[in-house]
Design a protein around this motif. Sequence first.
Motif, mmCIF file in Angstrom:
data_model
loop_
_atom_site.group_PDB
_atom_site.id
_atom_site.type_symbol
_atom_site.label_atom_id
_atom_site.label_comp_id
_atom_site.label_asym_id
_atom_site.label_seq_id
_atom_site.Cartn_x
_atom_site.Cartn_y
_atom_site.Cartn_z
ATOM 1 N N PHE A 11 -1.351 -100.274 18.644
ATOM 2 C CA PHE A 11 -0.431 -100.967 17.738
ATOM 3 C C PHE A 11 0.862 -100.182 17.541
ATOM 4 C CE2 PHE A 11 -4.703 -102.251 16.343
ATOM 5 C CZ PHE A 11 -4.591 -103.619 16.483
ATOM 6 N N GLU A 12 0.800 -98.898 17.906
ATOM 7 C CA GLU A 12 1.909 -98.015 17.568
ATOM 8 C C GLU A 12 2.706 -97.569 18.789
ATOM 9 O OE1 GLU A 12 1.122 -95.216 14.181
ATOM 10 O OE2 GLU A 12 1.587 -93.781 15.743
ATOM 11 N N PHE A 37 -8.754 -97.503 18.580
ATOM 12 C CA PHE A 37 -8.402 -98.796 17.979
ATOM 13 C C PHE A 37 -8.239 -99.889 19.038
ATOM 14 C CE2 PHE A 37 -6.430 -96.039 14.481
ATOM 15 C CZ PHE A 37 -7.544 -96.159 13.657
ATOM 16 N N GLY A 42 -11.863 -108.275 17.647
ATOM 17 C CA GLY A 42 -11.061 -108.967 16.641
ATOM 18 C C GLY A 42 -9.632 -108.476 16.535
ATOM 19 N N ALA A 43 -9.306 -107.393 17.246
ATOM 20 C CA ALA A 43 -7.932 -106.902 17.203
ATOM 21 C C ALA A 43 -7.098 -107.632 18.256
ATOM 22 C CB ALA A 43 -7.903 -105.398 17.422
ATOM 23 N N ARG B 23 0.094 -94.951 9.137
ATOM 24 C CA ARG B 23 -0.664 -94.317 10.227
ATOM 25 C C ARG B 23 -2.156 -94.365 9.947
ATOM 26 N NH1 ARG B 23 2.613 -91.023 13.478
ATOM 27 N NH2 ARG B 23 4.764 -91.427 12.961
ATOM 28 N N GLY B 24 -2.942 -94.407 11.020
ATOM 29 C CA GLY B 24 -4.390 -94.324 10.879
ATOM 30 C C GLY B 24 -4.793 -92.930 10.418
ATOM 31 N N ASP B 55 -1.125 -99.376 11.144
ATOM 32 C CA ASP B 55 -2.413 -98.676 11.252
ATOM 33 C C ASP B 55 -2.818 -98.016 9.930
ATOM 34 O OD1 ASP B 55 -2.918 -99.391 13.835
ATOM 35 O OD2 ASP B 55 -2.213 -97.523 14.734
ATOM 36 N N TYR B 58 -6.124 -98.878 8.279
ATOM 37 C CA TYR B 58 -7.369 -98.233 8.740
ATOM 38 C C TYR B 58 -7.774 -97.056 7.850
ATOM 39 C CZ TYR B 58 -7.446 -100.693 13.288
ATOM 40 O OH TYR B 58 -7.511 -101.615 14.295
ATOM 41 N N LYS B 61 -10.649 -98.083 5.652
ATOM 42 C CA LYS B 61 -11.839 -98.673 6.280
ATOM 43 C C LYS B 61 -13.107 -98.041 5.709
ATOM 44 C CE LYS B 61 -14.166 -100.958 9.549
ATOM 45 N NZ LYS B 61 -15.500 -100.614 9.020
ATOM 46 N N ASP B 97 -4.652 -108.952 9.459
ATOM 47 C CA ASP B 97 -4.951 -110.041 10.394
ATOM 48 C C ASP B 97 -4.891 -109.561 11.846
ATOM 49 O OD1 ASP B 97 -5.245 -111.677 8.240
ATOM 50 O OD2 ASP B 97 -3.332 -112.734 8.479
ATOM 51 N N GLU B 98 -3.859 -108.797 12.146
ATOM 52 C CA GLU B 98 -3.643 -108.302 13.508
ATOM 53 C C GLU B 98 -4.819 -107.443 13.976
ATOM 54 O OE1 GLU B 98 0.265 -106.293 15.707
ATOM 55 O OE2 GLU B 98 -0.201 -105.785 13.635
ATOM 56 N N ARG B 99 -5.500 -106.796 13.027
ATOM 57 C CA ARG B 99 -6.613 -105.898 13.349
ATOM 58 C C ARG B 99 -7.981 -106.528 13.101
ATOM 59 N NH1 ARG B 99 -2.186 -103.733 12.207
ATOM 60 N NH2 ARG B 99 -1.464 -101.871 13.290
ATOM 61 N N GLY B 100 -7.991 -107.787 12.724
ATOM 62 C CA GLY B 100 -9.255 -108.472 12.465
ATOM 63 C C GLY B 100 -9.993 -107.923 11.257
#
Lengths: 101, 131
Positions: A11-12, A37, A42-43, B23-24, B55, B58, B61, B97-100
């Motif tokens: 994504f980045e 990731f 689902g992504a 960022r994650g 991200d 995340y 999560k 949404d983009e990441r489910g």
Amino acid sequence: MLLHTVNKSPFERNSFAQCMGHAKKGSSVLLIEDGVFAALKGAANESVVSNAIGDIGVYVLGPDLNARGMTDEDVIDGVKIVDYTGFVELAAEHDVVQSWL
Amino acid sequence: MSEEDYEEDGEMNGKKFLYVNRRGPYGTVYALESLEVVLIGAAFEQDVSLAFMDDGVYQLKKGQNTDGMGMKNFSPTYRALEMYDVEKLFVSKESMDERGLTTEDLIVDVEVIDNAAMADLMEDAEVVLSF
């Protein structure tokens, strides 16, 4: 045969997309760190991975996956989960490692 | 911060702070650094909001387990933010949404807002800190 590793989020950065664009049939792709990731159901990029499986071996590093709150159930079907020993084995089995940093 | 930000008794006026997290966790140090600054900032009784987008979602999560990786799992700290009166947590709907992801996947209660509302949140803040 080549082993590709990707450690950035799809994504980045475009590292994952570039990797998949350069991975030839029979080669392997290992997703580590934020690269995990790309392995998730689902992504947005799920179809890129599921379409490649069969031609390319797609692996994800389990410890990095678990750290981010994901388990094998969250991973796209056909993606194989490996531990650190598996990482070393992949590196040893392949002639060259290309890291998409 | 300028001198006008301080009352005569040395107490700071409550400013509206917004921390933007993009960022994650674990891959970079941004998420942990942000959390540390939030906790330090909370001690000064500011009006604090946290935004999670891209991200950054995340970070929240559920089920993070770092045992196999040898890094500290700092995700339980998000649940402790409440105790520091940090209660306004926003996540981007588009990023989820983009990441489910859904709010069911997150360890804390959040308000899901769209990008337009996120933009308003940024406009509304007096200080924005980005991680």
